[in-house]
Design a protein around this motif. Sequence first.
Motif, PDB file in Angstrom:
ATOM      1  N   GLU A  94       0.834  -1.213   0.000  1.00  0.00           N
ATOM      2  CA  GLU A  94       0.000   0.000   0.000  1.00  0.00           C
ATOM      3  C   GLU A  94       0.864   1.258   0.000  1.00  0.00           C
ATOM      4  OE1 GLU A  94      -2.770  -0.065   3.266  1.00  0.00           O
ATOM      5  OE2 GLU A  94      -3.645  -1.963   2.609  1.00  0.00           O
ATOM      6  N   ARG A  95       1.952   1.246   0.794  1.00  0.00           N
ATOM      7  CA  ARG A  95       2.851   2.410   0.830  1.00  0.00           C
ATOM      8  C   ARG A  95       3.525   2.616  -0.521  1.00  0.00           C
ATOM      9  NH1 ARG A  95       3.905   0.245   5.863  1.00  0.00           N
ATOM     10  NH2 ARG A  95       5.819  -0.763   5.139  1.00  0.00           N
ATOM     11  N   GLN A  96       3.947   1.519  -1.165  1.00  0.00           N
ATOM     12  CA  GLN A  96       4.568   1.622  -2.486  1.00  0.00           C
ATOM     13  C   GLN A  96       3.574   2.160  -3.504  1.00  0.00           C
ATOM     14  OE1 GLN A  96       5.895  -2.397  -3.090  1.00  0.00           O
ATOM     15  NE2 GLN A  96       7.913  -2.016  -2.196  1.00  0.00           N
ATOM     16  N   LEU A  97       2.353   1.663  -3.457  1.00  0.00           N
ATOM     17  CA  LEU A  97       1.314   2.120  -4.375  1.00  0.00           C
ATOM     18  C   LEU A  97       1.008   3.598  -4.142  1.00  0.00           C
ATOM     19  CD1 LEU A  97      -0.728   1.454  -6.595  1.00  0.00           C
ATOM     20  CD2 LEU A  97      -2.308   0.700  -4.808  1.00  0.00           C
ATOM     21  N   ALA A  98       0.903   3.999  -2.890  1.00  0.00           N
ATOM     22  CA  ALA A  98       0.646   5.407  -2.577  1.00  0.00           C
ATOM     23  C   ALA A  98       1.781   6.295  -3.069  1.00  0.00           C
ATOM     24  CB  ALA A  98       0.444   5.580  -1.072  1.00  0.00           C
ATOM     25  N   GLU A  99       3.011   5.833  -2.928  1.00  0.00           N
ATOM     26  CA  GLU A  99       4.156   6.611  -3.410  1.00  0.00           C
ATOM     27  C   GLU A  99       4.138   6.711  -4.931  1.00  0.00           C
ATOM     28  OE1 GLU A  99       7.719   8.801  -3.627  1.00  0.00           O
ATOM     29  OE2 GLU A  99       6.171   8.595  -2.119  1.00  0.00           O
ATOM     30  N   ALA A 100       3.818   5.607  -5.603  1.00  0.00           N
ATOM     31  CA  ALA A 100       3.736   5.625  -7.070  1.00  0.00           C
ATOM     32  C   ALA A 100       2.640   6.588  -7.530  1.00  0.00           C
ATOM     33  CB  ALA A 100       3.472   4.220  -7.603  1.00  0.00           C
ATOM     34  N   GLN A 101       1.519   6.592  -6.830  1.00  0.00           N
ATOM     35  CA  GLN A 101       0.433   7.513  -7.179  1.00  0.00           C
ATOM     36  C   GLN A 101       0.837   8.959  -6.924  1.00  0.00           C
ATOM     37  OE1 GLN A 101      -2.721   5.856  -4.789  1.00  0.00           O
ATOM     38  NE2 GLN A 101      -3.422   4.512  -6.437  1.00  0.00           N
ATOM     39  N   ARG A 102       1.570   9.204  -5.837  1.00  0.00           N
ATOM     40  CA  ARG A 102       2.044  10.551  -5.552  1.00  0.00           C
ATOM     41  C   ARG A 102       2.987  11.036  -6.645  1.00  0.00           C
ATOM     42  NH1 ARG A 102       6.204  13.188  -4.317  1.00  0.00           N
ATOM     43  NH2 ARG A 102       7.538  11.377  -4.097  1.00  0.00           N
ATOM     44  N   VAL A 103       3.899  10.163  -7.071  1.00  0.00           N
ATOM     45  CA  VAL A 103       4.845  10.515  -8.137  1.00  0.00           C
ATOM     46  C   VAL A 103       4.092  10.776  -9.436  1.00  0.00           C
ATOM     47  CG1 VAL A 103       6.716   9.596  -9.575  1.00  0.00           C
ATOM     48  CG2 VAL A 103       6.825   9.359  -7.089  1.00  0.00           C
ATOM     49  N   ALA A 104       3.092   9.943  -9.739  1.00  0.00           N
ATOM     50  CA  ALA A 104       2.302  10.132 -10.961  1.00  0.00           C
ATOM     51  C   ALA A 104       1.558  11.470 -10.922  1.00  0.00           C
ATOM     52  CB  ALA A 104       1.319   8.976 -11.137  1.00  0.00           C
ATOM     53  N   ARG A 105       0.981  11.803  -9.762  1.00  0.00           N
ATOM     54  CA  ARG A 105       0.290  13.097  -9.630  1.00  0.00           C
ATOM     55  C   ARG A 105       1.268  14.256  -9.795  1.00  0.00           C
ATOM     56  NH1 ARG A 105      -2.164  10.427  -5.394  1.00  0.00           N
ATOM     57  NH2 ARG A 105      -0.869  11.538  -3.889  1.00  0.00           N
ATOM     58  N   GLU A 106       2.446  14.107  -9.241  1.00  0.00           N
ATOM     59  CA  GLU A 106       3.465  15.153  -9.352  1.00  0.00           C
ATOM     60  C   GLU A 106       3.880  15.345 -10.811  1.00  0.00           C
ATOM     61  OE1 GLU A 106       7.829  14.910  -7.864  1.00  0.00           O
ATOM     62  OE2 GLU A 106       6.602  15.552  -6.157  1.00  0.00           O
ATOM     63  N   ARG A 107       4.091  14.240 -11.509  1.00  0.00           N
ATOM     64  CA  ARG A 107       4.444  14.321 -12.935  1.00  0.00           C
ATOM     65  C   ARG A 107       3.312  14.935 -13.744  1.00  0.00           C
ATOM     66  NH1 ARG A 107       7.153   8.389 -13.449  1.00  0.00           N
ATOM     67  NH2 ARG A 107       9.163   8.939 -12.544  1.00  0.00           N
TER      68      ARG A 107
END
Length: 140
Positions: A94-107
């Motif tokens: 879940e933490r990895q997925l949340a981080e990936a989503q955060r990076v995607a939103r940032e991009r």
Amino acid sequence: MFVFTDPITLEPLADLDHPPFELRTRTNPNSPTVSHLFDPTCLAEWVTGSKQFENPLNRTPMDVNDCRRLDNHLKRCKLTKFSVHDAFVAAAHERQLAEAQRVAREREQVMWEANYKITIERLQAIQNRMLVLKQEAADP
């Protein structure tokens, strides 16, 4: 006489019908190992329910081996199964997925800002060209 209590429930560990669970932690690689005793059911419930896989007393992170040890202790004592290891793995995912989503939103935000800037620049160029054409049409 000193009475050892569970740090979560504050109940005497001597009153347990099973052995307490020993959670060994180090606050840093050079420090000595510190042991804390817990009611294994309460510790399992606390870490799986809160998804905070850490020693409740000093916030030192638990690792996958601690989670397996706790699961094995619960099993040996024939206590409630919490699948601490599975919950640990799921929380890490879940933490990895949340981080990936955060990076995607940032991009996405960076791309949106870049597209916005390009659009504004193009609109300004069109506006400037229209002014030039207007002036040319007004001049004889």
